[in-house]
Design a protein around this motif. Structure first.
Motif, PDB file in Angstrom:
ATOM      1  N   TYR A  55     -73.095 -41.054 -12.312  1.00 27.01           N
ATOM      2  CA  TYR A  55     -73.582 -42.209 -11.348  1.00 27.01           C
ATOM      3  C   TYR A  55     -74.704 -41.760 -10.643  1.00 27.01           C
ATOM      4  O   TYR A  55     -74.798 -40.917  -9.860  1.00 27.01           O
ATOM      5  CB  TYR A  55     -72.227 -42.736 -10.876  1.00 27.01           C
ATOM      6  CG  TYR A  55     -72.500 -43.996 -10.254  1.00 27.01           C
ATOM      7  CD1 TYR A  55     -72.912 -45.128 -10.994  1.00 27.01           C
ATOM      8  CD2 TYR A  55     -72.602 -44.369  -8.904  1.00 27.01           C
ATOM      9  CE1 TYR A  55     -73.157 -46.295 -10.567  1.00 27.01           C
ATOM     10  CE2 TYR A  55     -72.792 -45.437  -8.121  1.00 27.01           C
ATOM     11  CZ  TYR A  55     -73.234 -46.630  -8.870  1.00 27.01           C
ATOM     12  OH  TYR A  55     -73.278 -47.752  -8.376  1.00 27.01           O
ATOM     13  N   ASP A  56     -75.567 -42.949 -10.655  1.00 32.81           N
ATOM     14  CA  ASP A  56     -76.709 -42.915  -9.598  1.00 32.81           C
ATOM     15  C   ASP A  56     -76.640 -44.360  -8.944  1.00 32.81           C
ATOM     16  O   ASP A  56     -76.858 -45.476  -9.601  1.00 32.81           O
ATOM     17  CB  ASP A  56     -77.973 -42.968 -10.462  1.00 32.81           C
ATOM     18  CG  ASP A  56     -79.295 -42.940  -9.470  1.00 32.81           C
ATOM     19  OD1 ASP A  56     -79.094 -43.269  -8.329  1.00 32.81           O
ATOM     20  OD2 ASP A  56     -80.331 -42.672 -10.034  1.00 32.81           O
ATOM     21  N   LYS A  57     -76.191 -44.397  -7.757  1.00 37.07           N
ATOM     22  CA  LYS A  57     -76.240 -45.661  -7.062  1.00 37.07           C
ATOM     23  C   LYS A  57     -77.577 -46.380  -6.772  1.00 37.07           C
ATOM     24  O   LYS A  57     -77.403 -47.339  -6.525  1.00 37.07           O
ATOM     25  CB  LYS A  57     -75.453 -45.347  -5.734  1.00 37.07           C
ATOM     26  CG  LYS A  57     -76.376 -44.501  -4.395  1.00 37.07           C
ATOM     27  CD  LYS A  57     -75.715 -44.213  -3.191  1.00 37.07           C
ATOM     28  CE  LYS A  57     -76.904 -43.729  -2.386  1.00 37.07           C
ATOM     29  NZ  LYS A  57     -76.311 -43.294  -1.060  1.00 37.07           N
ATOM     30  N   ASN A  58     -78.555 -45.460  -7.030  1.00 35.99           N
ATOM     31  CA  ASN A  58     -79.908 -46.307  -6.509  1.00 35.99           C
ATOM     32  C   ASN A  58     -80.335 -47.155  -7.737  1.00 35.99           C
ATOM     33  O   ASN A  58     -81.148 -48.049  -7.473  1.00 35.99           O
ATOM     34  CB  ASN A  58     -80.905 -45.484  -6.304  1.00 35.99           C
ATOM     35  CG  ASN A  58     -80.556 -44.725  -5.116  1.00 35.99           C
ATOM     36  OD1 ASN A  58     -80.329 -44.979  -4.186  1.00 35.99           O
ATOM     37  ND2 ASN A  58     -80.811 -42.862  -5.318  1.00 35.99           N
ATOM     38  N   THR A  59     -79.783 -46.833  -8.979  1.00 36.93           N
ATOM     39  CA  THR A  59     -80.191 -47.509 -10.480  1.00 36.93           C
ATOM     40  C   THR A  59     -78.978 -48.284 -10.769  1.00 36.93           C
ATOM     41  O   THR A  59     -78.943 -48.951 -11.996  1.00 36.93           O
ATOM     42  CB  THR A  59     -80.855 -46.611 -11.265  1.00 36.93           C
ATOM     43  OG1 THR A  59     -80.095 -45.641 -11.516  1.00 36.93           O
ATOM     44  CG2 THR A  59     -82.198 -46.270 -10.735  1.00 36.93           C
ATOM     45  N   ASN A  60     -77.770 -48.015 -10.211  1.00 38.15           N
ATOM     46  CA  ASN A  60     -76.375 -48.369 -10.647  1.00 38.15           C
ATOM     47  C   ASN A  60     -76.304 -48.019 -12.291  1.00 38.15           C
ATOM     48  O   ASN A  60     -75.978 -48.721 -13.035  1.00 38.15           O
ATOM     49  CB  ASN A  60     -76.290 -49.795 -10.453  1.00 38.15           C
ATOM     50  CG  ASN A  60     -74.870 -50.295 -10.738  1.00 38.15           C
ATOM     51  OD1 ASN A  60     -73.727 -49.550 -10.656  1.00 38.15           O
ATOM     52  ND2 ASN A  60     -74.581 -51.438 -11.188  1.00 38.15           N
ATOM     53  N   THR A  61     -76.721 -46.802 -12.391  1.00 40.55           N
ATOM     54  CA  THR A  61     -76.632 -46.260 -14.139  1.00 40.55           C
ATOM     55  C   THR A  61     -75.630 -44.964 -13.835  1.00 40.55           C
ATOM     56  O   THR A  61     -75.356 -44.586 -13.068  1.00 40.55           O
ATOM     57  CB  THR A  61     -78.088 -46.197 -14.634  1.00 40.55           C
ATOM     58  OG1 THR A  61     -78.400 -44.945 -13.776  1.00 40.55           O
ATOM     59  CG2 THR A  61     -78.843 -47.301 -14.635  1.00 40.55           C
ATOM     60  N   GLY A  62     -75.265 -44.842 -14.903  1.00 38.11           N
ATOM     61  CA  GLY A  62     -74.302 -43.603 -15.367  1.00 38.11           C
ATOM     62  C   GLY A  62     -72.849 -44.127 -14.927  1.00 38.11           C
ATOM     63  O   GLY A  62     -72.437 -45.289 -14.846  1.00 38.11           O
ATOM     64  N   GLY A  63     -71.962 -43.130 -14.712  1.00 33.37           N
ATOM     65  CA  GLY A  63     -70.605 -43.245 -14.501  1.00 33.37           C
ATOM     66  C   GLY A  63     -69.754 -43.486 -15.822  1.00 33.37           C
ATOM     67  O   GLY A  63     -70.032 -43.455 -16.875  1.00 33.37           O
ATOM     68  N   SER A  64     -68.424 -43.592 -15.543  1.00 40.86           N
ATOM     69  CA  SER A  64     -67.415 -43.794 -16.492  1.00 40.86           C
ATOM     70  C   SER A  64     -67.577 -44.964 -17.250  1.00 40.86           C
ATOM     71  O   SER A  64     -67.149 -44.828 -18.469  1.00 40.86           O
ATOM     72  CB  SER A  64     -65.965 -43.401 -15.919  1.00 40.86           C
ATOM     73  OG  SER A  64     -65.710 -44.768 -15.136  1.00 40.86           O
ATOM     74  N   ASN A  65     -67.965 -45.937 -17.116  1.00 38.22           N
ATOM     75  CA  ASN A  65     -67.997 -46.946 -17.884  1.00 38.22           C
ATOM     76  C   ASN A  65     -68.835 -46.736 -18.939  1.00 38.22           C
ATOM     77  O   ASN A  65     -69.849 -46.400 -19.044  1.00 38.22           O
ATOM     78  CB  ASN A  65     -68.663 -48.497 -17.005  1.00 38.22           C
ATOM     79  CG  ASN A  65     -68.373 -49.627 -17.890  1.00 38.22           C
ATOM     80  OD1 ASN A  65     -67.142 -49.802 -18.237  1.00 38.22           O
ATOM     81  ND2 ASN A  65     -69.331 -50.383 -17.919  1.00 38.22           N
ATOM     82  N   GLY A  66     -68.508 -47.163 -20.233  1.00 41.35           N
ATOM     83  CA  GLY A  66     -69.280 -46.898 -21.443  1.00 41.35           C
ATOM     84  C   GLY A  66     -68.901 -45.743 -22.158  1.00 41.35           C
ATOM     85  O   GLY A  66     -68.938 -45.698 -23.358  1.00 41.35           O
ATOM     86  N   ALA A  67     -68.200 -44.594 -21.471  1.00 42.50           N
ATOM     87  CA  ALA A  67     -67.390 -43.488 -22.127  1.00 42.50           C
ATOM     88  C   ALA A  67     -68.939 -43.078 -23.328  1.00 42.50           C
ATOM     89  O   ALA A  67     -68.829 -42.455 -24.168  1.00 42.50           O
ATOM     90  CB  ALA A  67     -66.561 -43.696 -23.196  1.00 42.50           C
ATOM     91  N   THR A  68     -70.145 -42.942 -22.627  1.00 44.25           N
ATOM     92  CA  THR A  68     -71.133 -42.613 -23.433  1.00 44.25           C
ATOM     93  C   THR A  68     -71.442 -41.166 -23.719  1.00 44.25           C
ATOM     94  O   THR A  68     -72.413 -40.807 -24.737  1.00 44.25           O
ATOM     95  CB  THR A  68     -72.588 -43.065 -22.453  1.00 44.25           C
ATOM     96  OG1 THR A  68     -72.279 -42.146 -21.129  1.00 44.25           O
ATOM     97  CG2 THR A  68     -72.648 -44.320 -22.231  1.00 44.25           C
ATOM     98  N   MET A  69     -70.580 -40.348 -23.149  1.00 42.55           N
ATOM     99  CA  MET A  69     -70.470 -38.811 -23.644  1.00 42.55           C
ATOM    100  C   MET A  69     -70.040 -38.543 -25.302  1.00 42.55           C
ATOM    101  O   MET A  69     -70.130 -37.608 -25.866  1.00 42.55           O
ATOM    102  CB  MET A  69     -69.582 -38.074 -22.889  1.00 42.55           C
ATOM    103  CG  MET A  69     -69.912 -36.652 -22.798  1.00 42.55           C
ATOM    104  SD  MET A  69     -68.801 -35.589 -22.243  1.00 42.55           S
ATOM    105  CE  MET A  69     -68.576 -36.207 -20.416  1.00 42.55           C
ATOM    106  N   ARG A  70     -69.560 -39.928 -25.804  1.00 45.58           N
ATOM    107  CA  ARG A  70     -69.515 -39.664 -27.337  1.00 45.58           C
ATOM    108  C   ARG A  70     -70.590 -39.402 -28.033  1.00 45.58           C
ATOM    109  O   ARG A  70     -70.707 -39.297 -29.237  1.00 45.58           O
ATOM    110  CB  ARG A  70     -68.614 -41.138 -27.792  1.00 45.58           C
ATOM    111  CG  ARG A  70     -67.024 -41.134 -27.079  1.00 45.58           C
ATOM    112  CD  ARG A  70     -66.830 -42.784 -27.465  1.00 45.58           C
ATOM    113  NE  ARG A  70     -67.597 -43.407 -26.678  1.00 45.58           N
ATOM    114  CZ  ARG A  70     -67.608 -44.678 -27.144  1.00 45.58           C
ATOM    115  NH1 ARG A  70     -67.324 -45.194 -28.142  1.00 45.58           N
ATOM    116  NH2 ARG A  70     -68.446 -45.622 -26.403  1.00 45.58           N
ATOM    117  N   PHE A  71     -71.624 -39.953 -27.308  1.00 46.53           N
ATOM    118  CA  PHE A  71     -73.061 -40.059 -28.102  1.00 46.53           C
ATOM    119  C   PHE A  71     -73.910 -39.040 -27.842  1.00 46.53           C
ATOM    120  O   PHE A  71     -73.726 -38.451 -26.502  1.00 46.53           O
ATOM    121  CB  PHE A  71     -73.731 -41.422 -27.955  1.00 46.53           C
ATOM    122  CG  PHE A  71     -72.754 -42.448 -28.123  1.00 46.53           C
ATOM    123  CD1 PHE A  71     -72.577 -42.893 -29.460  1.00 46.53           C
ATOM    124  CD2 PHE A  71     -72.487 -43.458 -27.245  1.00 46.53           C
ATOM    125  CE1 PHE A  71     -71.663 -43.960 -29.823  1.00 46.53           C
ATOM    126  CE2 PHE A  71     -71.638 -44.628 -27.289  1.00 46.53           C
ATOM    127  CZ  PHE A  71     -71.466 -45.176 -28.693  1.00 46.53           C
TER     128      PHE A  71
END
Ligand code: ZEM
Length: 290
Positions: A55-71
């Motif tokens: 997670y990056d608070k400055n851009t509000n990107t990343g983090g657990s939402n999305g489960a993007t590590m599948r890709f």
């Protein structure tokens, strides 16, 4: 519409997902005598942490939402080496409870893992969605680098939105598990009870004398008395930095304080950047041995 009705009638109205049932199913598959120290709990905690810690608070990107590590590329980021073990382990649970999203499942598995190995209750919320493609994968390099010092640790945990106290509390999760040469290049456990959640990490960090390990692998530290335990250079930052040291000292002395602070920081970690619906409330999942 007729077909839908027929299906609905045949299978009855959809039963809402009972997260305690999912929790119990995860709890059941944690022990395995043939894997590492006998438990998958540590690697599941690492999966929940790596899914969330981008997670990056400055851009509000990343983090657990999305489960993007599948890709890919995220699945192949160096920091995530070995986590396919944890993701595969949870596949049968996903099949058994198809309604749960991977993003909720991975974080819930982290909660179950902590609670089942004697850790604190971690209030947990459902509501994460799964991304459908790699487009929202975070860039490589957001997770902390084990070879670096306190400046880097503050930068990385600060970017997630954590203060020094929360940062120290979270890193104490190294009471669990071990390093694997074929995953990170480092080797060995931090504590003598790597399948029990405790404040042992802080006790050992402060009480043992840590010396550079004499080996051909990457720089790491060994306890001088037995040589069986390890610290990463990044762990030694908690010893070398005055504020981190004082916080570590508090946790070494006061297990209850450590459990409370870890619970709050880990619950926060798992929720970073997740747009939960208005009015959603954390739930408490019951440990199976309670
Ligand atoms: Zn870890 N961690 N971690 N960590 N971690 C490893 C293993 C585990 C760092 C790190 O580089 C590494 C947090 C913070 C930080 C766990 C939980 C949490 C390994 C070994 C490395 C290299 C991987 C391997 O070889 O299998 C660094 C630099 C950190 C911050 C400074 C936080 C925060 C965690 C949770 C809250 C756990 C449970 C493991 C053990 C995994 C296992 O498979 O046994």
């Amino acid at each position: 519409a007729d077909l839908q009705k027929a299906v609905a009638t045949a299978s009855g109205p959809a039963k809402p997902l009972d997260y305690q049932e999912v929790y119990d199913a995860i709890a059941k598959i944690l022990d395995n005598d043939n894997y590492d120290d006998g438990s998958y709990a540590p690697v599941l905690v690492r999966l929940a942490w790596h899914a969330s810690g981008t997670y990056d608070k400055n851009t509000n990107t990343g983090g657990s939402n999305g489960a993007t590590m599948r890709f890919d590329p995220e699945a192949s980021h160096g920091a995530n080496a070995g986590l396919a073990v944890a993701r595969k382990l949870l596949e049968p649970i996903k099949k058994q409870f198809p309604q749960i999203t991977y993003a909720d499942l991975w974080t819930l598995a982290g909660v179950a893992a902590i609670q089942e190995v004697g850790g604190p209750i971690i209030p947990w919320r459902a509501g994460r969605a799964d991304a459908v493609s790699a487009e929202v994968c975070p860039p490589d390099g957001r997770l902390p680098d084990a070879a670096k010092d306190q400046r880097h640790i503050r930068d990385v945990f600060g970017r997630m939105g954590f203060n020094d106290q929360e940062t120290v509390a979270l890193i104490g999760a190294h009471a669990l598990g071990r390093c694997h040469t074929d995953r990170s290049g480092f080797e060995g456990p931090w504590t003598r009870a790597p399948t029990t959640f405790s404040n042992e990490y802080f006790k050992l960090l402060l009480e043992e004398k840590w010396v550079a390990r004499n080996w051909t692998g990457p720089k790491q530290f060994a306890d001088k008395s037995t040589g069986d335990l390890m610290m990463l250079p990044a762990d030694m930052a908690l010893y070398n930095d005055r504020t981190f040291y004082l916080q570590s000292y508090k946790y070494a002395k006061d297990s209850d304080l450590y459990f409370r602070d870890f619970s709050a920081a880990f619950a926060k970690l798992l929720e970073l950047g997740v747009p939960f619906p208005e009015g959603s409330a954390p739930m408490v999942l019951k440990p199976t041995n309670a």
